[in-house]
Each structure stands twice: as structure tokens, then as C-alpha cells.
Motif scaffolding. Structure first.
Motif, PDB file in Angstrom:
ATOM      1  N   VAL A 457       1.267  -1.087  -0.156  1.00  0.00           N
ATOM      2  CA  VAL A 457       0.416   0.073   0.003  1.00  0.00           C
ATOM      3  C   VAL A 457       0.662   1.467  -0.031  1.00  0.00           C
ATOM      4  O   VAL A 457       1.775   1.020   0.422  1.00  0.00           O
ATOM      5  N   GLY A 458       0.537   1.936  -0.931  1.00  0.00           N
ATOM      6  CA  GLY A 458       1.961   3.195  -0.996  1.00  0.00           C
ATOM      7  C   GLY A 458       2.491   3.107  -1.147  1.00  0.00           C
ATOM      8  O   GLY A 458       3.818   4.281  -0.916  1.00  0.00           O
ATOM      9  N   GLY A 459       3.148   2.425  -2.204  1.00  0.00           N
ATOM     10  CA  GLY A 459       4.127   1.584  -3.244  1.00  0.00           C
ATOM     11  C   GLY A 459       4.626   0.744  -2.651  1.00  0.00           C
ATOM     12  O   GLY A 459       3.861  -0.452  -2.088  1.00  0.00           O
ATOM     13  N   ASP A 460       5.903   0.017  -2.970  1.00  0.00           N
ATOM     14  CA  ASP A 460       6.665  -1.313  -2.880  1.00  0.00           C
ATOM     15  C   ASP A 460       7.950  -0.615  -2.176  1.00  0.00           C
ATOM     16  O   ASP A 460       9.197  -0.640  -3.036  1.00  0.00           O
ATOM     17  N   VAL A 461       8.441  -1.586  -1.176  1.00  0.00           N
ATOM     18  CA  VAL A 461       9.866  -1.492  -0.558  1.00  0.00           C
ATOM     19  C   VAL A 461       9.341  -2.544  -0.570  1.00  0.00           C
ATOM     20  O   VAL A 461       9.237  -3.367   1.155  1.00  0.00           O
ATOM     21  N   ASP A 462      11.275  -3.117  -0.720  1.00  0.00           N
ATOM     22  CA  ASP A 462      11.434  -4.459  -0.228  1.00  0.00           C
ATOM     23  C   ASP A 462      11.508  -5.208   1.155  1.00  0.00           C
ATOM     24  O   ASP A 462      12.205  -4.018   2.149  1.00  0.00           O
ATOM     25  N   PRO A 463      10.554  -5.604   1.886  1.00  0.00           N
ATOM     26  CA  PRO A 463      11.042  -5.680   4.132  1.00  0.00           C
ATOM     27  C   PRO A 463      12.350  -6.291   3.692  1.00  0.00           C
ATOM     28  O   PRO A 463      12.365  -6.214   5.086  1.00  0.00           O
ATOM     29  N   LEU A 464      12.720  -6.806   2.803  1.00  0.00           N
ATOM     30  CA  LEU A 464      14.076  -7.472   3.361  1.00  0.00           C
ATOM     31  C   LEU A 464      15.568  -6.904   3.228  1.00  0.00           C
ATOM     32  O   LEU A 464      16.602  -7.441   3.365  1.00  0.00           O
ATOM     33  N   LYS A 465      14.768  -5.785   2.337  1.00  0.00           N
ATOM     34  CA  LYS A 465      16.349  -4.858   2.115  1.00  0.00           C
ATOM     35  C   LYS A 465      16.367  -3.766   2.513  1.00  0.00           C
ATOM     36  O   LYS A 465      15.454  -3.768   3.164  1.00  0.00           O
ATOM     37  N   VAL A 466      17.895  -3.047   2.841  1.00  0.00           N
ATOM     38  CA  VAL A 466      17.813  -1.980   3.621  1.00  0.00           C
ATOM     39  C   VAL A 466      17.644  -0.192   3.174  1.00  0.00           C
ATOM     40  O   VAL A 466      16.917   0.465   3.285  1.00  0.00           O
ATOM     41  N   GLU A 467      17.786  -0.854   1.226  1.00  0.00           N
ATOM     42  CA  GLU A 467      17.622   0.901   0.437  1.00  0.00           C
ATOM     43  C   GLU A 467      16.487   1.507   1.415  1.00  0.00           C
ATOM     44  O   GLU A 467      15.107  -0.139   1.022  1.00  0.00           O
ATOM     45  N   GLY A 468      16.088   2.460   0.992  1.00  0.00           N
ATOM     46  CA  GLY A 468      14.359   2.911   1.258  1.00  0.00           C
ATOM     47  C   GLY A 468      13.770   3.303   2.672  1.00  0.00           C
ATOM     48  O   GLY A 468      13.154   3.602   2.833  1.00  0.00           O
TER      49      GLY A 468
END
Length: 579
Positions: A457-468
Motif C-alpha cells: 500500500v502506498g508503494g513497494d519497498v522490499d521488506p528484506l532490503k536496507v534501501e529505502g
């Protein structure tokens, strides 16, 4: 809402009420109000249970109006659990009642004299304060039964249970729901202990003769509110998932993602998750007499994520336990029986305890060997120990960090002394950043990165990565602080993050109510202003960047099934408040 009620609990002859204009606090509500009052009036270095601390109770800016889903009540103070500034909010009927009576805030202040307990009655005719020693040490449900013949069932009650009276660091403030049950709680941070330290058992609010608050621009308000409700109903989370299954729809989702903390945060999946799922919970309630899987915790809610849980014979047991409660007392403790979880939820509400802190504390006690993982009856007995104030109960009632300290354990899943909620920060790294950096201690609602990490929701930021993750948490913490000021339920965020037109409709509803021309940028500015006050208070209370960290074992112990640790660098955590 143009007035503030102050109650000086140290006045000669007993607590004295004074009503004053809202003054410098004009335009503030909910978390904005509680934060500003604590920031301006409470010395950051004071003891949370001392006379210098204040308890601020404030309805959101939209509470008491016809705006949908706007019944949140904020409570603020310096926290006995964390030592930081604290805002904790709940649904129920009290925010709408206080808003209709015109109160922007009720402030309990001063030093309690003697051991008497008092009750406060507020209606359209004024304020009455009476000794209420007959209510001493009553749990919340027993208290409500005693008040019912006196005031009827149409008033709203804000109260503490036995935990608050004993000033436990894990004690909540209860708010009655539409069925006049004390099921909605300002749970986090030990706010009930501060109310107990002021000697106030309950506030009874009667708004039966008060009219709903009217908007400055009725037509614009009505049209914007219509569009806002339409947006909530068309979104998959607020229009389908939450009304159908409640917040516990997340059990299967988080388990599948490997982010469901199990056995005191030792594993990321629970093999018996299906016995605790929202799907099973809803089906069970449908098939039991008196059960109700879709229900609003206050009138005028378009989402209806609450519910009523009954036993096999149709007798009321408790409200529908929330996802965090099902997790904390369920998978986290290796307990896979929804009826046992419901019993624990009832006891937490009755004694006045935060279900997250209590479940995590029991998990820590299980790891210490006090009882075995999976021992439901043992867990129920531990909550009774807390409610009755036995020596063991007093340790547990002080929270997970204190319990771990007393039993010589490193593995206390806390930040700034407050227990982590139902999302493991190693496999949902965005929520880990929020846990670490929130001004409130570990708090998922402060910046719900699960929405973007897991639910997309509101985008997609990989939960397993540090970036973002730092940027995600920052944006969500700012937005949440502003939302907490309005009185709108946090769950509206799912729709306003995904649907720009629903966000615009929400802002225009506020504009119609107050005759403003506020923009999205103004909402961001309000959120930043609230967070800056909270951060400044914490800094003066002795908190620095070194406190914005997770316990080290989260960076050392890999979590199954992804075998990941929390590896967001400290430098990234320190950037979250760069705005």
C-alpha cells in the motif's frame, strides 16, 4: 471545541475543576494537543508519577462531528514505561462526547493529597467531582456495572483498572464502546499509571443533551465526507479485508512473509498459525450465538473492523481480539487456542493492561522458565497475578524490559523500554526503523511501514532490503503524527496512501469543518511540528541517537525462514528526523 478543563488534584479540600478558553492551544487536537501541552507544561526531567507530570486527554480535531471514522481519543503524558513523551489513542465513544460538549482537552495536574479516589462527571451543565472510594480496586468491567445504575448506558466512561491504581508501568486507560463495555484502550506506555497517580478512577461524560458539532461550510463538508467514505469503502483493505476479518486478517499474511515473531521472537513463522487466523476467527464468530465479526468501535465508522467474541454457549467473552493481541498472547507465547486468547484479552481489558506489553512480558517469562511456552492456563494465571498485585505480578506489571532484567535475560524485545508489536524487524525492516526511531519507543502505529513493505500500500519497498527503509519510515511517521491530531482512525491511511482523491477528500472534509484552505503540504508541516516537539522533549529528558537502536541481538541472531538480521546502519537511523 473552544475550552479546556483543568482538574487540579492537589487543591485544598479535594480536586478542583477550572474551565478556561483554549487560548494558545487553538487549532490543536488529539496528538497535536497532548504533545504541545506536555512539551510546554511538563518538565522533561520530572518523574512520570510525580506532581509535575500531567495527563492530557484530547479528542481529535474532527471528533464530535459527522466526519466518518473520526472518534479517536488521545491521551498524553511523560511515560512511566519509556521515560519519553507519550501519546496513546483509542476508539470508543468518549472522543465524540467530549467534542460535542466543546472540550478540546481535559488536563489532570498537580499532586494528589491522601489516598482517596475520585470520579469526575462532565455534562452540558458543567463538572462535578466526588469521592469514589467505593470504586477503589474495581476492575474495569466491575466498575462499569457499578456505574450503570447511576448514569445509565448512554454515557461514555474513561477509566483505569487495578493496574492503573497500583501505578504499574504497563497500565492502560479504558474507553467504553457503543455497548457500554470498557473494550477500547489507550494501551501503550503506562498512561493508566499516571491517571492512578492523580487519584482519578474515572471520568463519566454525558453528551446526551449536546448537539453534534456543525461545520463552518456545511455543503463542502458534506460532499467531501461523502467522497471520503466512498474512498474508504472502495479500497481493498478498508472496504473488504478489515470489515470482513478485522485486523487479525494479518496473521496469515505476516506468517507467510516470515515476519510473524514466534516464541519470544525466536522464529519468523508459527506452525499453528491457521488456528489463530482472522479467517477462522470470523467464521467462528459467525457460527456462535451473539458473535459478531463486523462492528464499529464508535458510531459513524465506515470501516467497522471491530467485533464481538462469544463462547460456545453464546455468552459474551470480550471484543474481537485485535491482530496484535492474538499474536502477543498466541503465536508469541506458543498458544494456539482462540478462546484462550479471548480470555486473556478480557483479563487485560478488565485489569487495565496493554495487551501487547502483557503478551510480550509473558513470552519473556516463558523464556525465563516461569511457565512453559504453550501453557495457556499458566498465562491466564500470570495475568491474574498482575491484576491482583502479587509480588510476581508487580514484576510482570512493570513490563517486558523489567521482567527480563529481573530474570537475567538479554532477550527482551523492547526499544526505550517498550515492547515490540507483532512484526519482526529483521524481516520487515521498515517497521524496524520505526521501532528504533519513534519518539514513543517500539510502536508500530507511529509509522506503519508494514503497509508498504508487506501489503504494498502506498508503494513497494522490499521488506528484506536496507534501501529505502529510513525514508519510508520518516514519511509515515510524519503522516501519522498529523493523522493522530485529527481524530481519524489510523486505518484510513490505507485508502489515503493509495488513492490521492481519497486523501484530498479527507483534507477537504477538515477544511469544510473549520473553513480552512489547508493543503497536503500543510498536513506534512503539522506532522513535522508535532514530531519536532516530541523529539525536543525526549532530548531534554536524556534521550539521544544512541537510544534510537534495536537490541543488539536483532543484529546477531538470524531469523528463519529468511535467515536475516536487522542490518539498517546506525547512520541511516540517524537520518530519519532530518527534515
Amino acid at each position: 471545541m473552544d475550552k479546556i478543563l483543568r482538574i487540579d488534584v492537589g487543591a485544598q479540600g479535594g480536586p478542583k475543576a477550572t474551565v478556561e478558553p483554549v487560548g494558545d492551544y487553538a487549532g490543536m487536537g488529539g496528538r497535536a494537543m497532548t504533545t504541545m501541552v506536555v512539551f510546554k507544561e511538563v518538565p522533561p526531567d520530572c518523574h512520570p508519577l510525580g506532581p509535575e507530570n500531567k495527563l492530557v486527554i484530547s479528542p481529535g480535531l474532527m471528533s464530535g462531528s459527522a466526519a466518518s471514522s473520526s472518534g479517536r481519543l488521545s491521551v498524553g503524558c511523560k511515560s512511566p514505561l519509556t521515560g519519553t513523551i507519550k501519546e496513546s489513542n483509542a476508539g470508543g465513544t468518549a472522543a465524540q462526547a467530549l467534542g460535542r460538549l466543546g472540550y478540546a482537552a481535559v488536563i489532570l495536574e498537580g499532586e494528589r493529597q491522601g489516598d482517596d479516589m475520585y470520579k469526575v462527571f462532565i455534562d452540558d451543565q458543567g463538572v462535578k467531582i466526588e469521592k469514589a472510594n467505593d470504586l477503589k480496586m474495581l476492575p474495569n468491567y466491575d466498575l462499569i456495572e457499578k456505574l450503570k445504575p447511576v448514569y445509565g448506558e448512554k454515557v461514555s466512561v474513561i477509566s483505569i483498572g487495578t493496574a492503573g491504581e497500583m501505578r504499574f508501568s504497563n497500565s492502560s486507560i479504558a474507553v467504553t464502546d457503543p455497548e457500554f463495555r470498557p473494550t477500547r484502550h489507550c494501551g501503550r506506555g503506562g498512561v493508566g499509571a499516571v491517571m492512578g497517580s492523580k487519584g482519578i478512577k474515572c471520568l463519566v461524560v454525558d453528551a446526551s443533551n449536546a448537539k453534534m458539532r456543525q461545520p463552518v461550510n456545511p455543503e463542502a463538508f458534506k460532499e467531501s465526507n461523502r467522497k471520503f467514505v466512498e474512498g474508504l469503502k472502495q479500497h481493498a483493505v478498508t472496504g473488504q479485508g478489515l470489515p470482513t476479518y478485522g485486523t487479525n486478517v494479518l496473521t496469515n499474511v505476516l506468517n507467510e512473509a516470515g515476519g510473524y515473531p514466534t516464541y519470544n521472537f525466536r522464529e519468523g513463522r508459527y506452525k499453528h498459525h491457521q488456528t489463530l487466523s482472522g479467517e477462522l476467527q470470523a467464521e467462528t464468530m459467525k457460527n456462535r450465538e451473539g458473535g459478531q465479526p463486523t462492528h464499529g468501535c464508535h458510531r459513524g465508522c465506515a470501516i467497522q473492523c471491530s467485533g464481538i467474541w462469544t463462547d460456545k454457549d453464546g455468552n459474551y467473552m470480550t471484543k474481537q481480539p485485535e491482530y496484535e493481541t492474538v499474536w502477543s498472547h498466541g503465536g508469541n507465547c506458543g498458544i494456539s487456542d482462540l478462546d484462550a486468547v479471548a480470555k486473556l484479552d478480557y483479563l487485560d481489558d478488565n485489569y487495565g493492561l496493554d495487551t501487547i506489553e502483557m503478551g510480550v512480558t509473558i513470552g519473556v517469562a516463558m523464556e525465563a522458565g516461569v511457565i512453559e511456552f504453550g501453557d495457556a492456563e499458566g498465562a491466564i494465571n500470570l495475568v491474574h497475578e498482575v491484576g491482583k498485585g502479587t509480588p510476581l505480578g508487580r514484576i510482570l506489571g512493570a513490563g517486558a524490559a523489567t521482567t527480563a532484567r529481573c530474570y537475567g535475560l538479554e532477550r527482551a524485545p523492547v526499544v526505550k523500554g517498550q515492547a515490540m508489536p507483532a512484526y519482526d524487524p529483521r524481516s520487515v525492516k521498515g517497521i524496524g526503523v520505526t521501532y528504533a526511531t519513534s519518539t514513543m519507543g517500539a510502536d508500530h502505529t507511529a509509522g506503519y511501514a508494514v503497509a508498504t513493505n508487506i501489503l504494498k500500500v502506498g508503494g513497494d519497498v522490499d521488506p528484506l532490503k536496507v534501501e529505502g527503509q529510513a525514508e519510508l519510515s520518516r514519511n509515515l511517521q510524519v503522516a501519522t503524527a498529523a493523522l493522530d491530531a485529527t481524530g481519524f482512525c489510523l486505518f484510513v491511511a490505507f485508502a489515503i496512501l493509495d488513492q490521492p482523491e481519497t486523501f484530498s477528500a479527507m483534507v477537504e472534509t477538515i477544511n469544510g469543518m473549520y473553513g480552512l484552505s489547508m493543503t497536503g503540504d500543510d498536513v506534512v508541516a503539522l506532522g513535522q511540528k508535532i514530531l519536532k516537539m516530541e523529539q525536543e522533549f525526549n532530548k531534554k529528558a536524556g534521550f539521544g541517537p544512541e537510544h534510537d537502536r534495536l537490541p543488539r541481538y536483532f543484529s546477531r541472531e538470524p531469523l528463519t525462514p529468511h535467515n536475516v538480521v536487522f542490518d539498517v546502519p546506525s547512520e541511516e537511523l540517524d537520518k530519519v528526523y532530518n527534515f
